[in-house]
Design a protein around this motif. Structure first.
Motif, PDB file in Angstrom:
ATOM      1  N   HIS A  31      50.849  43.652  30.031  1.00 51.65           N
ATOM      2  CA  HIS A  31      49.915  43.223  31.307  1.00 51.65           C
ATOM      3  C   HIS A  31      48.172  43.418  30.709  1.00 51.65           C
ATOM      4  O   HIS A  31      47.748  42.276  31.884  1.00 51.65           O
ATOM      5  CB  HIS A  31      50.195  44.103  31.938  1.00 51.65           C
ATOM      6  CG  HIS A  31      49.624  44.504  33.194  1.00 51.65           C
ATOM      7  ND1 HIS A  31      49.455  43.231  34.782  1.00 51.65           N
ATOM      8  CD2 HIS A  31      48.464  45.479  33.836  1.00 51.65           C
ATOM      9  CE1 HIS A  31      49.120  43.626  35.129  1.00 51.65           C
ATOM     10  NE2 HIS A  31      48.620  44.571  35.058  1.00 51.65           N
ATOM     11  N   ALA A  66      45.421  40.483  30.906  1.00 47.18           N
ATOM     12  CA  ALA A  66      44.893  40.039  32.033  1.00 47.18           C
ATOM     13  C   ALA A  66      42.642  40.151  30.941  1.00 47.18           C
ATOM     14  O   ALA A  66      42.044  39.748  31.389  1.00 47.18           O
ATOM     15  CB  ALA A  66      44.510  41.776  32.316  1.00 47.18           C
ATOM     16  N   ALA A  70      39.843  48.290  32.380  1.00 49.95           N
ATOM     17  CA  ALA A  70      40.640  48.260  32.841  1.00 49.95           C
ATOM     18  C   ALA A  70      41.467  49.009  32.649  1.00 49.95           C
ATOM     19  O   ALA A  70      41.575  50.252  31.390  1.00 49.95           O
ATOM     20  CB  ALA A  70      41.604  47.057  32.480  1.00 49.95           C
ATOM     21  N   THR A  86      46.881  50.207  39.624  1.00 51.34           N
ATOM     22  CA  THR A  86      47.932  49.906  38.370  1.00 51.34           C
ATOM     23  C   THR A  86      49.156  51.327  37.492  1.00 51.34           C
ATOM     24  O   THR A  86      48.659  52.001  37.012  1.00 51.34           O
ATOM     25  CB  THR A  86      47.397  49.007  37.394  1.00 51.34           C
ATOM     26  OG1 THR A  86      47.495  47.942  38.388  1.00 51.34           O
ATOM     27  CG2 THR A  86      48.863  47.887  36.756  1.00 51.34           C
ATOM     28  N   ALA A 138      51.285  46.139  39.653  1.00 48.68           N
ATOM     29  CA  ALA A 138      49.595  45.953  39.050  1.00 48.68           C
ATOM     30  C   ALA A 138      49.196  45.490  40.871  1.00 48.68           C
ATOM     31  O   ALA A 138      49.363  45.217  41.268  1.00 48.68           O
ATOM     32  CB  ALA A 138      49.728  43.816  38.920  1.00 48.68           C
ATOM     33  N   GLU A 154      44.842  46.934  41.481  1.00 46.74           N
ATOM     34  CA  GLU A 154      43.351  46.599  41.828  1.00 46.74           C
ATOM     35  C   GLU A 154      42.417  47.086  40.154  1.00 46.74           C
ATOM     36  O   GLU A 154      41.895  46.398  39.369  1.00 46.74           O
ATOM     37  CB  GLU A 154      42.263  46.672  42.630  1.00 46.74           C
ATOM     38  CG  GLU A 154      42.445  46.195  44.280  1.00 46.74           C
ATOM     39  CD  GLU A 154      42.674  47.069  45.053  1.00 46.74           C
ATOM     40  OE1 GLU A 154      41.591  48.164  44.866  1.00 46.74           O
ATOM     41  OE2 GLU A 154      42.896  47.066  45.898  1.00 46.74           O
ATOM     42  N   THR A 205      43.414  47.175  37.283  1.00 43.35           N
ATOM     43  CA  THR A 205      43.606  46.218  35.590  1.00 43.35           C
ATOM     44  C   THR A 205      43.160  44.455  35.898  1.00 43.35           C
ATOM     45  O   THR A 205      43.573  43.839  36.071  1.00 43.35           O
ATOM     46  CB  THR A 205      44.890  46.195  35.605  1.00 43.35           C
ATOM     47  OG1 THR A 205      46.174  46.015  36.491  1.00 43.35           O
ATOM     48  CG2 THR A 205      45.774  47.649  34.731  1.00 43.35           C
ATOM     49  N   ARG A 206      43.180  44.616  37.810  1.00 42.70           N
ATOM     50  CA  ARG A 206      42.102  43.282  37.959  1.00 42.70           C
ATOM     51  C   ARG A 206      41.291  42.459  38.587  1.00 42.70           C
ATOM     52  O   ARG A 206      40.373  43.440  39.699  1.00 42.70           O
ATOM     53  CB  ARG A 206      44.150  42.951  39.267  1.00 42.70           C
ATOM     54  CG  ARG A 206      45.225  42.472  38.808  1.00 42.70           C
ATOM     55  CD  ARG A 206      46.090  41.985  40.025  1.00 42.70           C
ATOM     56  NE  ARG A 206      45.909  42.925  41.054  1.00 42.70           N
ATOM     57  CZ  ARG A 206      47.142  43.045  42.446  1.00 42.70           C
ATOM     58  NH1 ARG A 206      47.947  42.309  41.877  1.00 42.70           N
ATOM     59  NH2 ARG A 206      46.871  43.638  43.073  1.00 42.70           N
TER      60      ARG A 206
END
Length: 333
Positions: free
Chosen positions: A167, A171, A270, A288, A327, A329, A331-332
């Motif tokens: 994951h 990213a 992240a 996450t 998932a 915020e 890690t995004r």
């Protein structure tokens, strides 16, 4: 005034004998009848007379739950889930905190052999040969017991760690650190997660600096804060751009350290946790996490234990509870 067995039978529309069969986990009761009786038990707040039950059936209606620490959010949630699942079966659940100490875990084992109908044990230090002694029903949780020839419920930590690492790689992260590595007996969970992490990094041809595999002295908020502080003390060129923590409490402590140092999450680093605690959805940014549903772990363990109690013997079945990446915020971008 205490609710009687007859009152439960009247509420459920069955005979007192049927109520007794359900409470004592007699296997030959239809699911519809069992649900009606358990619903009546819950509505009326019925509690069996444990002394009378033990004299008649040799059972107490009490099962044990041995946990390393009820201070940690995950184990507190597990205790709640096991208690609720046990209550649905008419059990009382006795919780013992062992702190992972061998003497405390063995003391709990002694209580199991003499006072309880069975137990669910999150083992940290006790050996298989000690738990294998005796015939009282038993279910083991956690990676320390994954190789035991006893009934076991748990997650595939290596696979989950590989997916968590994937994951972060997906990213766009290439310098990934982990907080929560463990060594030695009782540290199987952390060791397996690190093994899964390293395997995925190798397959992606990404390096892992020794400084990026952090072994804290605990799994709490303070340890997460200090561990992240150590990573941030590295020269900027050597800092990770993502961190996977082996539980959410470590991640929450790490998140605070990042905030205190003015590091943007996930812009600069992240961050990812494990356990998907309720609080993880209320942080800024939201965290996450790797989710292994605690309710499913509890239900599987209680169901295994109920089957053993009904059969009057132990089993050796191993159940792997599925995981998923939740998932959010952190890690995004």
């Amino acid at each position: 005034m205490a609710v009687t067995l007859k009152e439960v039978a009247t509420r459920a529309g069955v005979s007192p004998r049927t109520v007794s069969n359900v409470i004592n986990d007699f296997p030959y009761v239809s699911q519809t009848t069992r649900e009606a009786v358990l619903r009546a038990v819950a509505e009326l707040g019925y509690r069996p007379n444990l002394v009378a039950r033990q004299l008649k059936s040799g059972r107490t209606g009490v099962v044990g739950l041995l946990l390393p620490s009820v201070r940690e959010q995950y184990f507190a949630a597990l205790a709640d889930a096991v208690g609720r699942a046990g209550q649905q079966r008419g059990w009382s659940v006795a919780i013992e905190q062992t702190d992972g100490a061998p003497t405390a875990e063995m003391a709990g084992k002694a209580t199991l052999d003499h006072l309880w109908d069975g137990a669910i044990v999150s083992a940290v230090s006790v050996a298989e040969r000690d738990l294998a002694q005796g015939t009282t029903p038993l279910v083991v949780l956690g990676e320390h017991g994954a190789e035991f020839d006893l009934a076991w419920v748990g997650a595939d930590n290596k696979a989950a760690a590989r997916e968590a690492t994937s994951h972060l790689i997906d990213a766009g992260r290439t310098r990934i650190a982990v907080i929560g590595h463990q060594r030695g007996p009782g540290g199987e969970t952390g060791a397996l997660r690190t093994a899964g992490f390293r395997a995925r990094m190798r397959s992606a041809k990404l390096k892992v600096s020794p400084a990026w595999v952090v072994q804290p002295d605990g799994y709490g908020l303070e340890q997460g804060y200090r561990a992240m502080g150590g990573l941030l003390d590295l020269p900027r060129r050597d800092r990770p751009d993502a961190v996977l923590c082996y539980n959410d409490e470590l991640a929450l402590g790490a998140l605070r350290a990042l905030h205190d140092c003015g590091v943007d999450v996930p812009g600069e680093i992240a961050l990812m946790g494990w356990d998907d605690l309720p609080s993880s959805g209320f942080t800024t940014p939201r965290l996450t996490s790797v989710s292994v549903p605690v309710a499913e772990v509890a239900e599987a363990a209680v169901d295994q234990l109920a089957q053993q109690i009904a059969a009057g013997r132990r089993s050796r079945e191993h159940i792997v509870v599925p995981h998923q990446i939740v998932a959010r915020e952190s890690t995004r971008a």
